[in-house]
Design an enzyme around this catalytic site. Structure first.
Site, short mmCIF file in Angstrom:
data_model
loop_
_atom_site.label_atom_id
_atom_site.label_comp_id
_atom_site.label_asym_id
_atom_site.label_seq_id
_atom_site.Cartn_x
_atom_site.Cartn_y
_atom_site.Cartn_z
CB VAL A 62 -0.96 0.00 1.21
CG1 VAL A 62 -0.20 0.29 2.51
CG2 VAL A 62 -2.11 0.98 1.02
CE1 TYR A 63 3.44 1.41 4.54
CE2 TYR A 63 5.61 0.50 4.11
CZ TYR A 63 4.55 0.73 4.97
OH TYR A 63 4.63 0.29 6.28
CD GLN A 64 2.89 7.91 -1.48
OE1 GLN A 64 2.03 7.81 -0.60
NE2 GLN A 64 2.92 8.95 -2.31
#
Length: 330
Positions: A62-64
């Site tokens: 989900v990071y960026q």
């Protein structure tokens, strides 16, 4: 660099884990960390970490919106890192397809889909540690643990870990796995720092007893334990996540941070160095996940390994702390 076993496993990880949440395509339209560093800015940070002996890298799907995994994978490849010597961790849980059915969570369907998506973005055949980013309360625990077991048996992950849940939930998940002969969690990624020590009550003793690795996120509390209270930085000026995690306890936390600042000046070290040295004094800590947006942050983190705090200093650092409400998005 110092190395330690990842809990009750035979794998060696550096005493500091580089948090790759700091990497990704910047801008609010690309995720909740608009201050993230793109490839060109991330490269010198990552290279410095490697040069200083860090072999453990943590990211998440989900990071960026996946671009952290893409940059992390590109850096591993372009720097020519030996895949057999590095430990790569990623996570699954939060929404990657917002508003769509099966676009988030830890169902068997989503776990099986997301491990493949993560491997494609990373450009790897497997990850060393596959972690559930939170506990999905809408999926049966048995389904979660069997799916994770199958990911390991398929060769797409070597170990599994968990993050942010109640101690009884974590223990129950591992007991389900043990009863069924499935793969058990070897690590817990929970919040722990000088301004948030609630995990000392149950989770830390549980992990220590079960020989489970503790790899805390936000060991510097999103920078709050790295600067004098109220300091404005490029990150916190646009960071909307940190206030959500820590904003409700500002009054309590300021006292702790002011005390940290005073003691750091006395010792002649930076606040970040003292914060991390305090963490390394705890026998249950394996490898804190340190997010860096500058080369000097990596150097500062690694230098903290050589700082040994006296029992008196540790006591003084801890004295202002009072019980907190549970944070970390349980």
């Amino acid at each position: 660099m110092q190395y330690v076993k990842l809990g009750n496993t035979g794998v060696d990880v550096s005493r500091i884990c580089l948090g790759c949440m700091s990497f990704g395509k910047p801008g609010k339209e690309n995720g909740v960390f608009p201050w993230a560093k793109d490839y060109e800015d991330a490269k010198p940070i990552f290279k410095k970490a490697v040069d200083l002996g860090i072999n453990y890298f943590d990211t998440a799907n989900v990071y960026q919106l996946g671009t952290s995994e893409e940059i992390t994978g590109r850096l591993i490849k372009e720097l020519g890192l030996d895949r057999d010597e590095i430990v790569v961790a990623t996570k699954v849980h939060f929404a990657m397809r917002e508003g769509r059915p099966n676009g988030a969570g830890s169902s068997r369907k989503n776990i099986m889909a997301e491990i493949d998506h993560s491997l494609k973005r990373l450009g790897l055949d497997y990850v060393d540690l596959y972690q559930i980013h939170r506990l999905d309360h809408e999926t049966p625990m048995e389904e979660i643990m069997e799916a994770l077991h199958d990911v390991v048996k398929s060769g797409k992950a070597r170990y599994i870990g968990a993050s942010v849940m109640w101690s009884w939930e974590f223990e129950r998940l591992n007991q389900i796995a043990e009863r069924n002969g499935w793969t058990k969690f070897v690590s817990m990624q929970n919040q722990y720092n000088l301004i948030y020590r609630e995990e000392e009550r149950e989770m830390m003793p549980l992990c220590q007893d079960r020989k489970i690795a503790v790899v805390p996120w936000s060991p510097l509390a999103g920078g709050r334990c790295a600067h004098p209270w109220g300091t404005k930085t490029a990150r916190n000026s646009i960071d909307e996540v940190s206030p959500m995690v820590w904003g409700a306890t500002d009054e309590q936390d300021k006292v702790v941070v002011d005390n940290l600042e005073k003691i750091s000046k006395e010792l002649g070290y930076s606040m970040a160095q003292v914060s991390l040295a305090w963490m390394f004094s705890k026998p249950y800590i394996t490898s804190p996940i340190v997010g860096c947006t500058d080369v000097k942050h990596v150097e500062e983190a690694v230098s903290s390994l050589d700082i040994k705090l006296s029992d008196d200093i540790i006591k003084r650092l801890e004295e202002p702390y009072v019980p907190h409400i549970q944070t970390g998005l349980y």
